[in-house]
Enzyme design. Structure first.
Site, PDB file in Angstrom:
ATOM      1  N   LYS A  44       0.838  -1.194   0.000  1.00 47.10           N
ATOM      2  CA  LYS A  44       0.000   0.000   0.000  1.00 47.10           C
ATOM      3  C   LYS A  44       0.876   1.249   0.000  1.00 47.10           C
ATOM      4  CE  LYS A  44      -0.343   0.218   5.059  1.00 47.10           C
ATOM      5  NZ  LYS A  44      -1.248   0.333   6.226  1.00 47.10           N
ATOM      6  N   TYR A 277      15.202  30.288   6.518  1.00 51.03           N
ATOM      7  CA  TYR A 277      14.104  31.110   7.006  1.00 51.03           C
ATOM      8  C   TYR A 277      14.102  31.256   8.523  1.00 51.03           C
ATOM      9  CZ  TYR A 277      11.999  30.613   2.371  1.00 51.03           C
ATOM     10  OH  TYR A 277      11.743  30.640   1.024  1.00 51.03           O
TER      11      TYR A 277
END
Length: 389
Positions: A44, A277
């Site tokens: 999956k 940042y």
């Protein structure tokens, strides 16, 4: 589904190298741990980020008798790619592609009456019986049918559908809540409840092909939970389902994915220089900075800002400042590797590189999330595609 990338002739910005020989070896190891049960390779979420079709093929080559997916779309894609044998999917919502799954010979999971009604209606239209596995909620409190009256109602309705020829009840199954915590009291309680729900269904005439509850941790540590089939997910990819139980090597497993990138820039900066940042990292002195061209858009967790480990030039470095969308910075401490030098975020650890578990610790999460979140901008490069011997 992630496409297979050929071996590059020039360095890539980033790459997730997938070692299919390691995956096949992991399948063989897991099969040996559960010799009395068949093995389901759970692929999956694009095989936990590794690439569903190549990994499914490798798992089948190594002896996996079943493939497992969450969504029907994932299962149908495997069938469309030519994967043979038994495939199961379990995460259904109303209006799902029941008929397509039935016609593709996929086992579907049913947890409640609405799902049984939809699958039987689709089977009538298809003109062939649906392969249905009834899921019991033995204590996880997620999917699955509650014990007692709900289970009795579902079993009775499924048997009626089987008698009329619209379904074949192929499996009875459940899922553990705390198998990754050895000794947790819920484990014994769930096993007892599962046996009770099995006994009830079989006492009413259900004759399943497979009964299963064992996930990766139960496969590794709970032989009494193996029944007819074990469903191995994260262990298939060489990652321990619980570091407290031991690392991959303790179970004879090897990590399959190595994530790396090419250093895009190396530059000298003075002390007191802000990095990325927010300037959450300020250089303590004159140093060199290396720009690694992957970021949270590629699946590098922003929560690992300031903590994520990277191997550059044989030395562990740490993410300096915030992880940005497409890039992050490491403080190289004055070293001057050339642009294009490999930066290894994680791998098996053979070369001293960090592992997915190291990144999980740095980000405050689990290694499952680290590998599964690696995005589609990062090409998967498959090695050892051909099985030797």
């Amino acid at each position: 589904m992630t496409e297979t990338a050929p071996a590059p002739t020039a360095p890539l910005r980033a790459r997730a190298e997938i070692d299919l020989a390691a995956l096949r070896a992991n399948v063989r190891t897991l099969r040996a741990l559960a010799p009395g049960a068949a093995l389901m390779a759970v692929v999956k979420s694009d095989a936990y980020g590794h690439g569903a079709v190549p990994c499914a093929r490798a798992a089948v080559e190594a002896g996996a008798a079943w493939l497992g997916t969450a969504t029907p779309e994932e299962a149908l894609a495997l069938r469309a790619a030519g994967l043979p044998g038994r495939i199961m999917c379990w995460l259904w919502t109303p209006g799902g592609p029941w008929r397509e799954a039935i016609e593709a010979d996929i086992d579907v999971s049913v947890s409640g009456m609405w799902a049984l009604a939809e699958v039987t209606a689709a089977a009538r239209v298809a003109g062939i019986p649906a392969r249905v596995q009834l899921k019991a909620d033995t204590g996880l409190g997620r999917g699955g049918c509650q014990p007692g009256e709900d289970w009795a109602e579902l079993v009775a309705a499924a048997l009626r559908a089987e008698a009329e020829g619209t379904v074949r009840i192929t499996g009875l199954w459940s899922h553990f809540a705390c198998a990754d915590e050895p000794g947790h009291p819920s484990i014994a309680l769930q096993l007892t409840r599962f046996r009770e729900m099995l006994a009830y269904a079989e006492g009413r005439g259900v004759r399943p092909e497979v009964r299963h509850i064992a996930n990766s941790p139960a496969t590794l540590t709970l032989p009494e939970a193996h029944f007819d089939l074990v469903r191995t997910g994260i262990a298939l990819y060489g990652i321990s389902p619980s570091p407290e139980m031991g690392g991959p090597a303790d179970f004879g497993l090897r990590p399959v994915m190595t994530l790396s990138a090419s250093i895009a820039l190396v530059k000298h900066v003075p002390g007191g220089h802000g990095v990325s940042y927010g300037h959450h990292y300020i250089t303590p002195g004159a140093t060199t900075l290396g720009l690694v061209p992957v970021g949270y858009a590629d699946g590098v967790p922003r929560h690992a800002s300031g903590t994520g480990p990277v191997l550059v030039g044989g030395k562990w470095r740490t993410v300096a400042g915030r992880v940005a969308m497409d890039q992050f910075v490491v403080d190289l401490g004055g070293d001057e590797p050339e642009a294009g030098t490999e930066a290894v975020l994680f791998g098996p650890g053979d070369r001293g590189e960090p592992t997915a578990e190291d990144w999980a610790q740095a980000a405050g999460t689990i290694a499952y999330e680290i590998v599964t979140r690696i995005g589609t901008r990062v090409p998967r490069v498959y090695v050892n595609e051909q099985q030797s011997g």
